[in-house]
Design a protein around this motif. Structure first.
Motif, PDB file in Angstrom:
ATOM      1  N   ASP A 154       2.428   9.110   6.942  1.00 53.53           N
ATOM      2  CA  ASP A 154       3.370   7.943   5.965  1.00 53.53           C
ATOM      3  C   ASP A 154       3.056   6.566   6.536  1.00 53.53           C
ATOM      4  O   ASP A 154       3.068   6.383   7.843  1.00 53.53           O
ATOM      5  CB  ASP A 154       4.774   8.397   5.843  1.00 53.53           C
ATOM      6  CG  ASP A 154       5.333   7.692   4.725  1.00 53.53           C
ATOM      7  OD1 ASP A 154       5.864   6.513   4.834  1.00 53.53           O
ATOM      8  OD2 ASP A 154       5.639   8.374   3.750  1.00 53.53           O
ATOM      9  N   GLN A 298       0.667   5.046  -1.592  1.00 51.70           N
ATOM     10  CA  GLN A 298       1.448   4.311  -0.942  1.00 51.70           C
ATOM     11  C   GLN A 298       0.641   2.979  -0.585  1.00 51.70           C
ATOM     12  O   GLN A 298       1.244   1.765  -0.747  1.00 51.70           O
ATOM     13  CB  GLN A 298       1.952   4.755   0.328  1.00 51.70           C
ATOM     14  CG  GLN A 298       3.171   5.935   0.258  1.00 51.70           C
ATOM     15  CD  GLN A 298       3.442   6.357   1.700  1.00 51.70           C
ATOM     16  OE1 GLN A 298       3.001   5.845   2.402  1.00 51.70           O
ATOM     17  NE2 GLN A 298       4.298   7.334   1.381  1.00 51.70           N
ATOM     18  N   GLU A 301       0.159   0.779  -3.629  1.00 50.72           N
ATOM     19  CA  GLU A 301       1.370  -0.255  -3.995  1.00 50.72           C
ATOM     20  C   GLU A 301       1.392  -1.437  -3.022  1.00 50.72           C
ATOM     21  O   GLU A 301       1.639  -2.598  -3.598  1.00 50.72           O
ATOM     22  CB  GLU A 301       2.682   0.728  -3.893  1.00 50.72           C
ATOM     23  CG  GLU A 301       2.762   1.866  -5.054  1.00 50.72           C
ATOM     24  CD  GLU A 301       3.024   0.831  -6.185  1.00 50.72           C
ATOM     25  OE1 GLU A 301       3.838   0.060  -6.277  1.00 50.72           O
ATOM     26  OE2 GLU A 301       2.496   1.524  -7.389  1.00 50.72           O
TER      27      GLU A 301
END
Length: 341
Positions: A154, A298, A301
């Motif tokens: 992540d 992610q 973004e």
């Protein structure tokens, strides 16, 4: 006897004239001999130059020339005749070519190298950012990826991690990813990772082999279009260039410009596969992300607004930045399509 002496003197004079007409251009390089720049680009260009000038101009590589940011000054001051370097190492001076470093869109280094050369000639040359240098080419390396000493599942895993950056748009990317940027040349990365000074680095895959980073990283995360790229300029001392005959000037430029830019982008991009092969052999974990992978989404973004940020950053330059950005993508996409056939 006098006839023999006359012939000998004539031959000596002819030989000295030929020798005098030959010029050797000293090329300062800061990368190791195994790098794609020194192993492929410079030797190929040297051959082109010698052939185009019918042997009147030769190229000589000079290794260990110092930090890459000093190359611009070395050539401007005449210490070296030709070199190349990362524009981002001199922040504030070369702002316009950074347009090609923004992530998103085409990631092919040859297509992007051709595109940034054409955009430079059409849009950026008039801004005189490179006054004091004779620009011979521009290129980018393969897509910059993420190498770490920990697994990344992540983007939050990167928060407050010490990541080496090299200048240019990648510094803005570091801010958006909440990492602690550590500035250093690529030649120092191996030592810094080995000693635990940094936790990771943004670099193209070729450095896993050429900088031996596969020995000191545990994980490689590959984004579909890369995370960024870096723009380089190949340049020459303008006075040395002007001292050449007009024929040799034209000959050198006939094998430079777009042709040299495409060569460099192609060579650097081809080296990425070798880097990944090296990493696999060393047992490095390689995570190839897909377009729909959560990490990819992610990242998309995080980079929103970078185009607009670049346009704003060059507002003090006499160029149509929005048009240049549009042309860059159009040229890269068209070049990629043409060469895919």
């Amino acid at each position: 006897m006098n006839i023999i002496k006359t012939i000998a003197c004539t031959c000596a004079l002819l030989f000295s004239t030929v020798a005098y007409s030959q010029t050797t251009l000293r090329v300062a390089t800061w990368l190791p001999a195994t790098s794609s720049q020194n192993d492929v680009v410079w030797p190929t260009w040297a051959k082109w130059v010698e052939e185009a000038t019918e042997g009147r101009v030769k190229i000589e590589l000079e290794y260990g020339s110092g930090h890459p940011k000093t190359m611009f000054g070395l050539v401007e001051d005449g210490v070296a005749d030709v070199s190349f370097s990362v524009n981002g190492y001199l922040p504030g001076r070369f702002k316009l070519p950074a347009v090609v470093e923004i992530p998103g869109g085409v990631a092919d280094p040859e297509a992007l190298s051709v595109a940034i050369w054409r955009v430079y000639k059409q849009h950026f040359e008039q801004a005189h950012e490179f006054d004091g240098l004779k620009v011979l080419g521009k290129f980018v390396h393969g897509p910059g990826q993420l190498f770490t000493t920990f697994e990344v599942n992540d983007l939050s895993d990167l928060q407050n991690r010490k990541i080496r950056t090299g200048g240019g748009v990648v510094n803005e990317l570091a801010k958006r990813l909440d990492v602690v940027p550590v500035f250093a040349p690529v030649t120092k990365v191996y030592e810094m990772m080995q000693q635990g000074v940094i936790d990771g680095v943004f670099l193209p895959a070729q450095e896993l082999k050429y900088s031996r980073l596969s020995e000191v990283v545990t994980d490689v995360t590959l984004f579909p279009s890369g995370m960024y790229t870096t723009v380089f300029t190949i340049f020459m001392n303008p006075e040395v260039f002007e001292d050449l005959s007009e024929a040799d000037q034209q000959a050198i430029m006939s094998v430079s410009g777009e042709k040299l830019s495409a060569l460099a982008g192609r060579a650097w991009g081809a080296s990425d596969a070798k880097g990944l092969d090296e990493a696999r052999e060393m047992g490095v974990r390689i995570k190839q992300l897909t377009e729909n992978d959560p990490l990819t989404l992610q990242f998309a973004e995080r980079i929103k607004g970078m185009n607009e940020a670049w346009i704003e950053s060059v507002a003090d330059r006499p160029v149509d930045a929005a048009a240049a950005l549009k042309d860059l993508h159009r040229i890269a996409e068209a070049y990629l399509a043409e060469n895919a056939q």
